[in-house]
Design a protein around this motif. Sequence first.
Motif, PDB file in Angstrom:
ATOM      1  N   VAL A   1       0.851  -1.189   0.000  1.00  0.00           N
ATOM      2  CA  VAL A   1       0.000   0.000   0.000  1.00  0.00           C
ATOM      3  C   VAL A   1       0.884   1.236   0.000  1.00  0.00           C
ATOM      4  N   VAL A   2       0.521   2.211  -0.817  1.00  0.00           N
ATOM      5  CA  VAL A   2       1.240   3.487  -0.861  1.00  0.00           C
ATOM      6  C   VAL A   2       0.480   4.496  -0.013  1.00  0.00           C
ATOM      7  N   ASN A   3       1.157   5.033   0.983  1.00  0.00           N
ATOM      8  CA  ASN A   3       0.597   6.083   1.847  1.00  0.00           C
ATOM      9  C   ASN A   3      -0.691   5.653   2.540  1.00  0.00           C
ATOM     10  N   GLY A   4      -0.734   4.427   3.018  1.00  0.00           N
ATOM     11  CA  GLY A   4      -1.933   3.964   3.703  1.00  0.00           C
ATOM     12  C   GLY A   4      -1.679   2.710   4.519  1.00  0.00           C
ATOM     13  N   LEU A   5      -2.731   2.281   5.191  1.00  0.00           N
ATOM     14  CA  LEU A   5      -2.671   1.133   6.092  1.00  0.00           C
ATOM     15  C   LEU A   5      -2.833  -0.166   5.308  1.00  0.00           C
ATOM     16  N   VAL A   6      -1.966  -1.121   5.528  1.00  0.00           N
ATOM     17  CA  VAL A   6      -2.120  -2.443   4.931  1.00  0.00           C
ATOM     18  C   VAL A   6      -3.310  -3.133   5.600  1.00  0.00           C
ATOM     19  N   ARG A   7      -4.220  -3.650   4.793  1.00  0.00           N
ATOM     20  CA  ARG A   7      -5.419  -4.271   5.340  1.00  0.00           C
ATOM     21  C   ARG A   7      -5.957  -5.299   4.364  1.00  0.00           C
ATOM     22  N   SER A   8      -6.877  -6.126   4.829  1.00  0.00           N
ATOM     23  CA  SER A   8      -7.558  -7.063   3.948  1.00  0.00           C
ATOM     24  C   SER A   8      -8.912  -6.480   3.570  1.00  0.00           C
ATOM     25  N   ASP A   9      -9.288  -6.671   2.311  1.00  0.00           N
ATOM     26  CA  ASP A   9     -10.524  -6.096   1.771  1.00  0.00           C
ATOM     27  C   ASP A   9     -11.116  -7.109   0.800  1.00  0.00           C
ATOM     28  N   PRO A  10     -12.425  -7.389   0.870  1.00  0.00           N
ATOM     29  CA  PRO A  10     -13.013  -8.380  -0.032  1.00  0.00           C
ATOM     30  C   PRO A  10     -12.788  -8.096  -1.509  1.00  0.00           C
ATOM     31  N   LEU A  11     -12.527  -6.840  -1.857  1.00  0.00           N
ATOM     32  CA  LEU A  11     -12.332  -6.484  -3.263  1.00  0.00           C
ATOM     33  C   LEU A  11     -10.991  -6.955  -3.813  1.00  0.00           C
ATOM     34  N   MET A  12     -10.034  -7.217  -2.923  1.00  0.00           N
ATOM     35  CA  MET A  12      -8.669  -7.520  -3.353  1.00  0.00           C
ATOM     36  C   MET A  12      -8.217  -8.876  -2.819  1.00  0.00           C
ATOM     37  N   PRO A  13      -7.400  -9.599  -3.606  1.00  0.00           N
ATOM     38  CA  PRO A  13      -6.869 -10.874  -3.097  1.00  0.00           C
ATOM     39  C   PRO A  13      -5.930 -10.636  -1.929  1.00  0.00           C
ATOM     40  N   PHE A  14      -5.909 -11.586  -0.994  1.00  0.00           N
ATOM     41  CA  PHE A  14      -5.096 -11.451   0.204  1.00  0.00           C
ATOM     42  C   PHE A  14      -4.311 -12.726   0.436  1.00  0.00           C
ATOM     43  N   GLY A  15      -3.013 -12.581   0.669  1.00  0.00           N
ATOM     44  CA  GLY A  15      -2.154 -13.725   0.945  1.00  0.00           C
ATOM     45  C   GLY A  15      -0.704 -13.323   0.793  1.00  0.00           C
ATOM     46  N   GLY A  16       0.191 -14.287   0.990  1.00  0.00           N
ATOM     47  CA  GLY A  16       1.604 -13.954   0.992  1.00  0.00           C
ATOM     48  C   GLY A  16       2.437 -14.850   0.119  1.00  0.00           C
ATOM     49  N   ILE A  17       3.746 -14.620   0.181  1.00  0.00           N
ATOM     50  CA  ILE A  17       4.731 -15.417  -0.530  1.00  0.00           C
ATOM     51  C   ILE A  17       5.790 -15.871   0.477  1.00  0.00           C
ATOM     52  N   ARG A  18       6.661 -16.755   0.016  1.00  0.00           N
ATOM     53  CA  ARG A  18       7.729 -17.297   0.856  1.00  0.00           C
ATOM     54  C   ARG A  18       7.147 -17.866   2.157  1.00  0.00           C
ATOM     55  N   ARG A  19       7.753 -17.560   3.297  1.00  0.00           N
ATOM     56  CA  ARG A  19       7.304 -18.137   4.564  1.00  0.00           C
ATOM     57  C   ARG A  19       6.006 -17.514   5.076  1.00  0.00           C
ATOM     58  N   SER A  20       5.467 -16.567   4.329  1.00  0.00           N
ATOM     59  CA  SER A  20       4.153 -16.019   4.683  1.00  0.00           C
ATOM     60  C   SER A  20       3.014 -16.834   4.092  1.00  0.00           C
ATOM     61  N   GLY A  21       3.345 -17.882   3.326  1.00  0.00           N
ATOM     62  CA  GLY A  21       2.300 -18.780   2.868  1.00  0.00           C
ATOM     63  C   GLY A  21       2.088 -18.770   1.370  1.00  0.00           C
ATOM     64  N   PHE A  22       0.951 -19.328   0.944  1.00  0.00           N
ATOM     65  CA  PHE A  22       0.629 -19.418  -0.474  1.00  0.00           C
ATOM     66  C   PHE A  22      -0.878 -19.549  -0.630  1.00  0.00           C
ATOM     67  N   GLY A  23      -1.338 -19.272  -1.847  1.00  0.00           N
ATOM     68  CA  GLY A  23      -2.772 -19.230  -2.101  1.00  0.00           C
ATOM     69  C   GLY A  23      -3.321 -17.859  -1.748  1.00  0.00           C
ATOM     70  N   ARG A  24      -4.582 -17.633  -2.096  1.00  0.00           N
ATOM     71  CA  ARG A  24      -5.189 -16.338  -1.854  1.00  0.00           C
ATOM     72  C   ARG A  24      -6.589 -16.488  -1.270  1.00  0.00           C
ATOM     73  N   GLU A  25      -6.928 -15.531  -0.417  1.00  0.00           N
ATOM     74  CA  GLU A  25      -8.285 -15.404   0.103  1.00  0.00           C
ATOM     75  C   GLU A  25      -8.901 -14.140  -0.483  1.00  0.00           C
ATOM     76  N   LEU A  26     -10.220 -14.037  -0.393  1.00  0.00           N
ATOM     77  CA  LEU A  26     -10.973 -12.860  -0.797  1.00  0.00           C
ATOM     78  C   LEU A  26     -10.951 -12.638  -2.314  1.00  0.00           C
TER      79      LEU A  26
END
Length: 454
Positions: free
Chosen positions: A412-437
Motif C-alpha cells: 500500500v502506498v501512503n496507507g494502512l495495509v489491510r484485507s478487503d473483499p475487493l482484493m486478493p489477500f495472501g503472501g509469498i515465501r514463509r508467509s504462505g501461499f494461495g489467496r483469500e478474498l
Amino acid sequence: MPLQSLNPLTGKVTKQFDEFTPEQTAEAVRAVAQGYASWKNTDFAHRAECLLSLAEVLKARADEFAAIMAEEMGKPVSFGRAEVLKCAGVCEFYAKNGEAMLTPEPVAGCGQEAYVDFAPMGTVLAVMPWNFPFWQVLRVAAPSLMAGNTVVLKHASNVPQCALAIESAFRESAFPDNVFRTLLIGARQVESVLDADSVIGVSLTGSEGAGSKVAAAAGARLKKCVMELGGSDPFVVLADADIDKAAKVGAMSRCANAGQTCIAAKRFIVADAVYDDFLAALGREMDALKMGDPMDKDTVVGPMSSTGLRAELQRQVERCAAEGGRIVKGGVLPEGEGAFYPLTIIADAPFDAEVCREEFFGPVALVFRAKDEEQAVAMANDTPFGLGGSVWTGDGAHGLELARRIEAGEVVVNGLVRSDPLMPFGGIRRSGFGRELSAFGIREFVNIKSVIRD
C-alpha cells in the motif's frame, strides 16, 4: 483435555469445554458431508439469501460478539464490534458478487463450444487463529459457502466461545443445518479430519510452524491447501513523506490488536534525512494510544492474548537489545494484573541480526535507517516473509513504482495495509501461499473444469 477460555485481563479461566472425542468429530464431519449433498445443488440466489441473513445476525449481535472477544483474547470492544461488522460485509460482498465470479467463462477457438466451469467440491476445513477470531473464519466461510462447498471449523484452542458463537450465528440465520459446523478439537485431531474423503482441502491462518505441519498433512493426502502465515511487514518512509501522517498510521498499524496482527507494520525502514524526526513522531503517536481494559470503549490497546506470548515477546526484545538495539520506549514488563505489554520502540538494531529477521507478534516497532531509496527497497525485500508492506512518499506515482519492486502479497502506498473483499489477500515465501478474498479467493476450492463440445 478441555479447551479453556482464559481472560488475558485477569489471567483467570472463565469457561472450559470438553474437547470432542474422535467419534464426535467424525460424526460432525459426516453430517457436514451429508449437508453438502444437498447444498451443492442449491442455486446462487438461495446461497446469497442465506449469506445476507447471516450478515443481519452478525450485525444484530455485534456487541455481544465483541464482548466475547474482549473476554477471551483481549480485543478492545470497539475494535471487536468493527470486526464483526466487517464479517457482515464480506457476507454481503459474496452474496452480491459470488455468482458473477463463478459464472462459466466461454473460450473461443476450442471446438464448437467451450467454457470454463467452476463447480463445488466438498467440505473445506478452516484452521483458524485467535487474533481475529471472527474475521478470519468468515473470510474463508463466506466464499466457500457461496461456491456451494460446506465448512468445518477447527478454531484456536483458546477461543472456544468465539468458535461456538460463530456456529450459533449460522444456526440463527437462514442457512440449513450442517453446512457449517464448529469442531471443538485440538491440533492432534486435524489429521483425522483431513482423512475424511469429504474434506477436499484446508485453509489455515496461523504460525509458520502450524502451517508447515498442516500443509504437510494435506500434501500427504493430496489435498489442496491455502496458507496465510506470519509476516514482518516493511514500512518504508522516504525523505519526502508526510512524517506526521506516516507516524500516526504506523503507530496504529503496529499497536492495534496489541500488535498481534500478521499484516501489522513491523520493520520501519526510514530514510536517513527524516530518521530522527520520524522516530520522535512515532513515539508521540504511540503515547497517544490508550491502553487498558478491553471492555472500555475508549481503549485502543488491550492486553496480549496470554502471558506466555508476552514472555516470548520479551525474550525477543531482550535479544534485540543484546545485539545492539537501542530501546527508545517501553521494553520493560509491567507489574500487576493482565497480559499487558508496553508499546515499545527499538532503534538502530543490526539489520542482519537473527532476531531482527523474526516476526515480533506484539506492540514492538523495530526502526532501521536507510541511506537512500535503493537501500530501503533492498532492506524491505531482505526478509524470509512476504505478506504485506507499505511505502510512504510525497510522490504517489513514484510510490506505485516502488510498490511493484517490494516483494509481498500486498503493498500500500501512503496507507494502512489491510484485507478487503475487493482484493486478493495472501503472501509469498514463509508467509504462505494461495489467496483469500476477491474472485481469486472464491476460486481456490472449486473444480476449475474445462468443458468442450467438438
